[in-house]
Design a protein around this motif. Structure first.
Motif, mmCIF file in Angstrom:
data_model
loop_
_atom_site.group_PDB
_atom_site.id
_atom_site.type_symbol
_atom_site.label_atom_id
_atom_site.label_comp_id
_atom_site.label_asym_id
_atom_site.label_seq_id
_atom_site.Cartn_x
_atom_site.Cartn_y
_atom_site.Cartn_z
ATOM 1 N N ALA A 31 36.972 43.503 78.486
ATOM 2 C CA ALA A 31 36.609 44.326 77.330
ATOM 3 C C ALA A 31 37.617 45.443 77.104
ATOM 4 N N LEU A 32 38.036 46.069 78.180
ATOM 5 C CA LEU A 32 38.986 47.174 78.061
ATOM 6 C C LEU A 32 40.354 46.659 77.624
ATOM 7 N N ALA A 33 40.788 45.536 78.207
ATOM 8 C CA ALA A 33 42.091 44.964 77.841
ATOM 9 C C ALA A 33 42.119 44.585 76.365
ATOM 10 N N TYR A 54 46.012 56.445 76.188
ATOM 11 C CA TYR A 54 45.133 56.953 77.233
ATOM 12 C C TYR A 54 44.066 55.894 77.505
ATOM 13 N N VAL A 55 44.195 55.204 78.631
ATOM 14 C CA VAL A 55 43.282 54.100 78.956
ATOM 15 C C VAL A 55 42.318 54.577 80.037
ATOM 16 N N GLU A 56 41.068 54.794 79.645
ATOM 17 C CA GLU A 56 40.044 55.346 80.542
ATOM 18 C C GLU A 56 39.272 54.204 81.188
ATOM 19 N N SER A 57 39.331 54.135 82.513
ATOM 20 C CA SER A 57 38.611 53.064 83.208
ATOM 21 C C SER A 57 37.200 53.475 83.591
ATOM 22 N N LEU A 434 47.677 44.868 82.182
ATOM 23 C CA LEU A 434 46.333 44.709 81.637
ATOM 24 C C LEU A 434 46.378 43.956 80.319
ATOM 25 N N LEU A 435 47.346 44.325 79.445
ATOM 26 C CA LEU A 435 47.488 43.679 78.139
ATOM 27 C C LEU A 435 47.872 42.206 78.270
ATOM 28 N N ASN A 436 48.708 41.910 79.270
ATOM 29 C CA ASN A 436 49.196 40.541 79.435
ATOM 30 C C ASN A 436 48.239 39.663 80.250
ATOM 31 N N GLY A 437 47.098 40.252 80.648
ATOM 32 C CA GLY A 437 46.108 39.479 81.380
ATOM 33 C C GLY A 437 46.480 39.217 82.825
ATOM 34 N N VAL A 438 47.476 39.958 83.350
ATOM 35 C CA VAL A 438 47.901 39.776 84.743
ATOM 36 C C VAL A 438 46.839 40.312 85.698
ATOM 37 N N ILE A 439 46.194 41.421 85.292
ATOM 38 C CA ILE A 439 45.125 41.995 86.105
ATOM 39 C C ILE A 439 43.871 42.135 85.261
ATOM 40 N N SER A 440 42.712 42.169 85.935
ATOM 41 C CA SER A 440 41.421 42.297 85.243
ATOM 42 C C SER A 440 41.093 43.760 84.977
ATOM 43 N N ASP A 441 40.047 43.991 84.163
ATOM 44 C CA ASP A 441 39.586 45.367 83.909
ATOM 45 C C ASP A 441 39.236 46.066 85.215
ATOM 46 N N GLU A 442 38.586 45.309 86.111
ATOM 47 C CA GLU A 442 38.146 45.901 87.376
ATOM 48 C C GLU A 442 39.334 46.348 88.217
ATOM 49 N N ASP A 443 40.351 45.477 88.310
ATOM 50 C CA ASP A 443 41.547 45.837 89.080
ATOM 51 C C ASP A 443 42.284 46.997 88.422
ATOM 52 N N TYR A 444 42.344 46.983 87.085
ATOM 53 C CA TYR A 444 43.007 48.086 86.384
ATOM 54 C C TYR A 444 42.311 49.407 86.705
ATOM 55 N N GLY A 445 40.960 49.377 86.642
ATOM 56 C CA GLY A 445 40.200 50.600 86.919
ATOM 57 C C GLY A 445 40.475 51.128 88.311
ATOM 58 N N TYR A 447 43.178 50.571 90.339
ATOM 59 C CA TYR A 447 44.545 51.079 90.484
ATOM 60 C C TYR A 447 44.763 52.336 89.639
ATOM 61 N N SER A 448 44.113 52.379 88.463
ATOM 62 C CA SER A 448 44.292 53.520 87.566
ATOM 63 C C SER A 448 43.731 54.799 88.174
ATOM 64 N N VAL A 449 42.551 54.691 88.806
ATOM 65 C CA VAL A 449 41.939 55.869 89.445
ATOM 66 C C VAL A 449 42.852 56.409 90.533
ATOM 67 N N ASP A 450 43.407 55.508 91.340
ATOM 68 C CA ASP A 450 44.312 55.936 92.415
ATOM 69 C C ASP A 450 45.558 56.608 91.848
ATOM 70 N N LEU A 451 46.163 56.009 90.802
ATOM 71 C CA LEU A 451 47.349 56.603 90.183
ATOM 72 C C LEU A 451 47.056 57.968 89.582
ATOM 73 N N ASN A 452 45.897 58.082 88.908
ATOM 74 C CA ASN A 452 45.526 59.359 88.291
ATOM 75 C C ASN A 452 45.357 60.449 89.340
ATOM 76 N N GLU A 453 44.754 60.102 90.469
ATOM 77 C CA GLU A 453 44.575 61.089 91.531
ATOM 78 C C GLU A 453 45.922 61.541 92.076
ATOM 79 N N ARG A 454 46.824 60.582 92.274
ATOM 80 C CA ARG A 454 48.158 60.932 92.786
ATOM 81 C C ARG A 454 48.935 61.767 91.776
ATOM 82 N N LEU A 455 48.826 61.423 90.507
ATOM 83 C CA LEU A 455 49.499 62.204 89.459
ATOM 84 C C LEU A 455 48.957 63.624 89.402
ATOM 85 N N LYS A 456 47.638 63.736 89.531
ATOM 86 C CA LYS A 456 47.015 65.067 89.470
ATOM 87 C C LYS A 456 47.486 65.925 90.630
#
Length: 535
Positions: A31-33, A54-57, A434-445, A447-456
């Motif tokens: 759904a998110l992709a 801005y892709v919010e998981s 995510l757009l190319n269907g390489v990873i699922s919404d769940e996997d994106y969410g 990895y995205s949370v981890d990246l956001n925490e590291r960026l913060k």
């Protein structure tokens, strides 16, 4: 607003896209992709330049906890784009208050909002209807929250599931509502109990276990506060107590639930220690806490050496130590040292033999100002005054100068900024996958949370380095101010005096005001002064 944008007619307009799927869409595959892809496609068809996406998981989360939404708000202040694109109002927020806050930020920064599911820009004429939509979306979320909460409660009441959403130190989640003991963590857990039983404080427990290698689920040091909770929680012997707090959707806060409504699930987890052993250890901890409270008065922290005279003042009447207590007096604070027996039982009562059997103590109380004045006189006489203030001040300023010179921070800043740029590139790559269907919404969410925490964390570090660089500019002027304060407040003399007071072995307090000061364990070096009089 049209007048503002008329000068950009020949320019390519920039757009910031915000994507987030709703709670009820979570079960829909990709759904998110899909939303990410269609929003980009619409922006490109309209000839807009995608400045940021801005892709919010996270779903079903209040606005201030959504990292990408907060990043969008920050970038609205930075002229990153001319247009904000969303799918619909309820994808942006389901709170009427947050919706109107967003609109005010939009207006303040002279930006436009494009709602692509409606194929139109938001205009002030839409204010009423959009407000109603936000209220309806908020009401829907409220009802959905109630349904989810009631479902969780029913499961808990029927003992059919704990609904534990966070990781717990000492256990691993095997499958839904089933846990097994993590033996490595459990061994640290049991060691904490053993240290507490020996009388060690939580600060010491935290330090010892950290040195032994104990780490939290995310690799962090486990604080004394966390160890305290872990030793007291009934989870240690396998009992879960649920429904102790509930989330109030209107106030957006957690509220305490009355104890009679708590749900107790015994045997919900495999026990790390027995119930009897935990009760034995917590009884020791509670007794120690009570003793510390009684002995320490209002200000004493319970650790030896917190104050220079802690466990040095000894009552000549009953043999117990004096403790520091504080009282508010007008706008100031009065500090008085009192005998432990007096604190527990007050003055002796009765007459003659009856008074002798009374549990209280009649020794004098000592105000700290007067006490220090008397004791400092004896200290100066014993050690022959303080040292060379000028030499010590020069040493201090020399150390500070070397520290300030080393605090350039530019090299570290470039290194951290480079790492930040690298993580941003990885985030963009993650969206492409995510757009190319390489990873699922769940996997994106995930990895995205981890990246956001590291960026913060990196952004916080960058901000700290920049503030530090600014702080250490013109450090010579700062050194002059520091020197002036040290001289004006006689800080070196006070520091030396504090250390001399710490070197005192014992001060015996007599009822007539005599203070017998012993400077060594053997009792050979002594000075005798009287409280209230400085000879």
């Amino acid at each position: 607003m049209e007048a503002y944008f008329c000068g950009r007619e020949q320019e390519v307009e920039r757009v910031g896209i915000y994507n987030r799927c709703s709670t009820e869409e979570e079960s829909q595959m990709n759904a998110l992709a899909t939303q990410v892809f269609e929003s980009r496609e619409i922006a490109e068809k309209r000839g807009w330049k995608i400045a940021e996406q801005y892709v919010e998981s996270q779903t079903g989360t209040v606005a201030y906890k959504r990292s990408e939404y907060q990043r969008l708000l920050e970038d609205m202040e930075r002229d990153r784009f001319d247009i904000v694109m969303i799918k619909s109002i309820d994808r942006l927020t389901r709170s009427a208050k947050d919706w109107y806050f967003f609109l005010s930020r939009l207006t303040e920064n002279r930006l436009r909002l494009y709602i692509y599911i409606e194929g139109k820009f938001y205009t002030p004429d839409d204010n009423l209807i959009s407000g109603i939509k936000a209220i309806l979306a908020e009401d829907f979320s409220r009802e959905l929250s109630k349904k989810i909460k009631n479902a969780h409660r029913r499961r808990q009441e029927k003992k059919s599931g704990c609904n534990i959403t966070c990781e717990m130190f000492g256990w691993n989640k095997v499958e839904k509502d089933r846990y097994e003991i993590n033996e490595e963590e459990a061994e640290y857990y049991r060691t904490a109990f053993a240290l507490a039983k020996e009388g060690k404080g939580f600060y010491t427990i935290s330090r010892i276990l950290y040195e032994l290698g104990a780490r939290g689920k995310k690799g962090q040091r486990i604080s004394e506060v966390q160890w305290r909770k872990m030793l007291y929680t009934p989870r240690a012997h396998g009992t879960m107590i649920l429904n102790t707090r509930t989330y109030n959707f209107d106030t957006k806060r957690y509220e305490e639930v009355p104890k009679e409504d708590w749900i107790v699930m015994e045997g919900a987890l495999p026990p790390i220690v027995s119930k009897e052993y935990q009760e034995e250890v917590t009884a020791i901890l509670q007794k120690k806490a009570v003793q510390r409270q009684v002995g320490g008065g209002n200000c004493h922290g319970g650790r030896d050496g917190k104050y220079e005279l802690t466990r040095k003042l000894k009552c000549a009447e009953c043999g117990r130590f004096y403790y520091r207590t504080c009282y508010t007096q007008g706008k100031g604070k009065k500090v008085v040292w009192k005998c432990a027996t007096f604190l527990e039982s007050g003055r002796k009562k009765g007459e003659g033999k009856q008074k002798e059997k009374s549990p209280g103590c009649d020794n004098i109380n000592l105000t700290e100002d007067m006490l220090l004045s008397c004791v400092e006189g004896a200290v100066l006489q014993h050690w022959g005054g303080v040292g060379e203030e000028g030499r010590m001040l020069a040493d201090i300023l020399g150390v500070l100068r070397r520290v300030f010179e080393a605090q350039d921070g530019q090299g570290e800043l470039k290194k951290v900024q480079k790492e930040h740029k690298k993580l941003m590139s990885r985030k963009e790559l993650l969206v492409e996958k995510l757009l190319n269907g390489v990873i699922s919404d769940e996997d994106y969410g995930k990895y995205s949370v981890d990246l956001n925490e590291r960026l913060k964390r990196l952004e916080t570090k960058i901000d700290g380095i920049m503030r530090t660089c600014l702080q250490y500019n013109n450090y010579e002027a700062r050194l002059e101010k520091i020197e002036a304060v040290i001289r004006a407040e006689a800080l070196i003399i006070k520091a030396e005096m504090k250390e001399f007071l710490r070197q005192i072995h014992q001060i015996e307090v007599h009822k007539d005001g005599e203070l017998l000061i012993t400077f060594d364990k053997e009792g050979e070096c002594r000075e005798r002064v009287f409280y209230g009089r400085r000879d």
